[in-house]
Enzyme design. Structure first.
Site, mmCIF file in Angstrom:
data_model
loop_
_atom_site.group_PDB
_atom_site.id
_atom_site.type_symbol
_atom_site.label_atom_id
_atom_site.label_comp_id
_atom_site.label_asym_id
_atom_site.label_seq_id
_atom_site.Cartn_x
_atom_site.Cartn_y
_atom_site.Cartn_z
ATOM 1 N N ASP A 137 7.815 -23.032 2.255
ATOM 2 C CA ASP A 137 7.762 -24.317 1.854
ATOM 3 C C ASP A 137 6.191 -24.893 2.075
ATOM 4 O O ASP A 137 5.452 -24.021 2.133
ATOM 5 C CB ASP A 137 8.612 -25.135 2.696
ATOM 6 C CG ASP A 137 8.237 -25.369 4.205
ATOM 7 O OD1 ASP A 137 7.269 -24.809 4.699
ATOM 8 O OD2 ASP A 137 9.146 -25.596 4.912
ATOM 9 N N GLY A 158 -8.893 -2.116 -4.327
ATOM 10 C CA GLY A 158 -8.195 -3.134 -4.629
ATOM 11 C C GLY A 158 -6.769 -2.592 -4.063
ATOM 12 O O GLY A 158 -6.784 -1.868 -3.201
ATOM 13 N N ASP A 161 -4.838 -0.413 -3.759
ATOM 14 C CA ASP A 161 -4.385 1.054 -3.722
ATOM 15 C C ASP A 161 -3.887 1.985 -2.543
ATOM 16 O O ASP A 161 -3.956 3.001 -2.566
ATOM 17 C CB ASP A 161 -5.725 1.757 -4.216
ATOM 18 C CG ASP A 161 -7.025 1.594 -3.185
ATOM 19 O OD1 ASP A 161 -6.547 0.741 -2.346
ATOM 20 O OD2 ASP A 161 -7.995 2.216 -3.446
ATOM 21 N N SER A 192 2.379 -20.263 4.639
ATOM 22 C CA SER A 192 3.572 -20.922 4.949
ATOM 23 C C SER A 192 4.294 -20.115 5.839
ATOM 24 O O SER A 192 5.177 -20.558 6.547
ATOM 25 C CB SER A 192 4.122 -21.384 3.514
ATOM 26 O OG SER A 192 5.614 -21.851 3.833
ATOM 27 N N HIS A 219 -4.887 -7.819 2.377
ATOM 28 C CA HIS A 219 -6.051 -7.389 2.922
ATOM 29 C C HIS A 219 -6.364 -6.154 2.250
ATOM 30 O O HIS A 219 -7.346 -5.501 2.335
ATOM 31 C CB HIS A 219 -5.869 -7.069 4.534
ATOM 32 C CG HIS A 219 -5.913 -8.177 5.162
ATOM 33 N ND1 HIS A 219 -6.995 -8.438 6.286
ATOM 34 C CD2 HIS A 219 -5.378 -9.446 5.237
ATOM 35 C CE1 HIS A 219 -6.933 -9.776 6.706
ATOM 36 N NE2 HIS A 219 -5.837 -10.273 6.140
ATOM 37 N N ASP A 220 -5.429 -5.318 1.780
ATOM 38 C CA ASP A 220 -5.400 -4.234 0.879
ATOM 39 C C ASP A 220 -5.775 -4.625 -0.590
ATOM 40 O O ASP A 220 -6.844 -3.924 -1.086
ATOM 41 C CB ASP A 220 -4.085 -3.495 0.831
ATOM 42 C CG ASP A 220 -4.128 -2.140 0.121
ATOM 43 O OD1 ASP A 220 -5.205 -1.257 0.428
ATOM 44 O OD2 ASP A 220 -3.274 -1.691 -1.041
ATOM 45 N N ILE A 258 10.316 -20.314 6.696
ATOM 46 C CA ILE A 258 10.500 -20.888 5.420
ATOM 47 C C ILE A 258 9.575 -21.020 4.479
ATOM 48 O O ILE A 258 8.319 -21.416 4.975
ATOM 49 C CB ILE A 258 11.321 -22.149 5.390
ATOM 50 C CG1 ILE A 258 12.402 -22.140 6.678
ATOM 51 C CG2 ILE A 258 11.626 -22.900 4.165
ATOM 52 C CD1 ILE A 258 13.183 -23.640 6.697
ATOM 53 N N THR A 276 7.250 -24.671 10.266
ATOM 54 C CA THR A 276 8.577 -23.899 9.753
ATOM 55 C C THR A 276 8.262 -22.403 8.986
ATOM 56 O O THR A 276 8.172 -22.241 7.898
ATOM 57 C CB THR A 276 9.077 -24.699 8.378
ATOM 58 O OG1 THR A 276 8.062 -24.912 7.524
ATOM 59 C CG2 THR A 276 9.505 -26.029 8.989
#
Length: 372
Positions: free
Chosen positions: A229, A94, A96, A205, A75-76, A227, A224
């Site tokens: 994955d 961006g 920053d 994930s 989000h930053d 993890i 999961t």
């Protein structure tokens, strides 16, 4: 593809080529803890590492604080628009740290709802260690990922000057945005294409949602969430059957498992003809998942920055643990089979997976950070 980011990454890799190996060895420094790094300035980050592992991530866990720290990076970073700059408007800086420096403004933006809590948790570490907010956000995100088994060895570069103004609203994609809107947004931000968009979403994930459904918090995107994955890419292609909470919320669609949430944008990107095959390609392919996410994370954390003016402090980031040996890389949750897959890739069949034994999988909620 994001050729600018790719070129920067290749340039950095070439600087460590065999031809320059002797020079690189000469530059390595030994820190007070006995660890060696490529640049002496990196040594200070070991103190930050020890502090946040103990006092932010509760002993190096892949929990709510880690998930929110990863979300904060995106989000930053994504809040930058060359298209706005071309119109004579400020388009954001961006990666920053503006979301932390101007948190009273940016965390009030709709897509950033809930991030005020992780910003509040991270701010004291920035003040204590004297690092810039942009560097700290990238560092905390990389360390957070290292706490999740299966994650790649993350890269971390320093050198982000503090933001001087807040990013404008409207630059962070929303769960209810169309695939076209999201592809256009990431293309504007960093010349990323639709395939790289899929790579970015690998972060789901190890993620959970606190603010889509107001009746329930800590809803994971897959079964999961601790993890790194490819289960996220399996389960988003399963037919949705119910809502985990109240249902009918903006940006939410039915999910396949009790306790699991599915946002509209993940659902549509997984089924769009431009992205479906790339989405499916991560199923049962951990090496591709790791390589592509390692690349895209670095590219995101350098948006708005000059990579050639930054210092590589990747030596400080720990290596993650492997995925537990009792689990395959990809599988159908208990109670699900190939019949539950909504096949979207027209080029290749869905991979053959085993179904976990036992009663139907029910996904446990993840307690949100304190105060969320």
């Amino acid at each position: 593809m994001a050729f600018k980011q790719l070129f920067a990454a290749i340039s950095l890799a070439l600087s460590l080529s065999a031809a320059n190996a002797a020079a690189v060895i000469e530059k390595r420094a030994t820190c007070s803890n006995g660890k060696t790094v490529g640049d002496a300035s990196s040594c200070a980050w070991f103190d930050v590492l020890d502090d946040i592992q103990q006092n932010l991530f509760h002993g190096g866990q892949c929990g709510a604080e880690a998930h929110e720290s990863i979300r904060l990076v995106f989000h930053d970073s994504i809040a930058i628009s060359p298209a706005m700059e071309a119109q004579g408007k400020f388009g954001g800086g961006g990666a920053d740290g503006s979301i932390m420096i101007f948190d009273d403004i940016e965390t009030a933006f709709h897509p950033n709802i809930g991030l005020d809590e992780i910003v509040k948790l991270q701010k004291p570490f920035v003040q204590k260690h004297g690092c810039t907010p942009g560097d700290f956000i990238a560092f905390a995100g990389a360390v957070a990922l290292s706490n999740c088994p299966g994650a790649p060895q993350m890269n971390f570069f320093t050198g982000r000057a503090p933001a001087t103004q807040a990013a404008p609203d409207g630059l962070v994609p929303e769960p209810f945005h169309t695939v076209d809107q999201i592809i256009n947004r990431v293309n504007d931000a960093g010349e990323f294409d639709e395939l790289e968009l899929v790579w970015m979403l690998s972060a789901h994930s190890v993620a959970a949602v606190n603010d889509v459904d107001p009746t329930v918090q800590g809803l994971p995107f897959d079964s999961t969430p601790g993890i790194f994955d490819s289960q996220f890419f399996v389960e988003t292609q399963l037919r949705g059957t119910a809502f985990p909470g109240s249902g009918g919320n903006q940006g939410e669609v039915e999910s396949p498992l009790p306790g699991e949430i599915r946002i509209q944008s993940d659902h549509t990107i997984a089924r769009d003809s431009r992205t479906a095959c790339e989405w499916q390609s991560f199923v049962n392919n951990q090496s591709k998942l790791v390589d592509d996410f390692q690349f895209i994370f670095l590219a995101l954390t350098q948006l708005g920055q000059d990579p050639n003016a930054m210092t590589d402090c990747s030596d400080v980031i720990p290596q993650s643990k492997p995925i537990p040996g009792n689990l395959p890389f990809s599988f159908f949750p208990a109670g699900k089979t190939i019949k539950d897959v909504e096949q979207a890739c027209a080029e290749t069949p869905f991979p053959t997976l085993t179904t976990l034994p036992g009663p139907e999988t029910s996904v446990q909620r993840i307690p949100p950070p304190p105060g969320a």
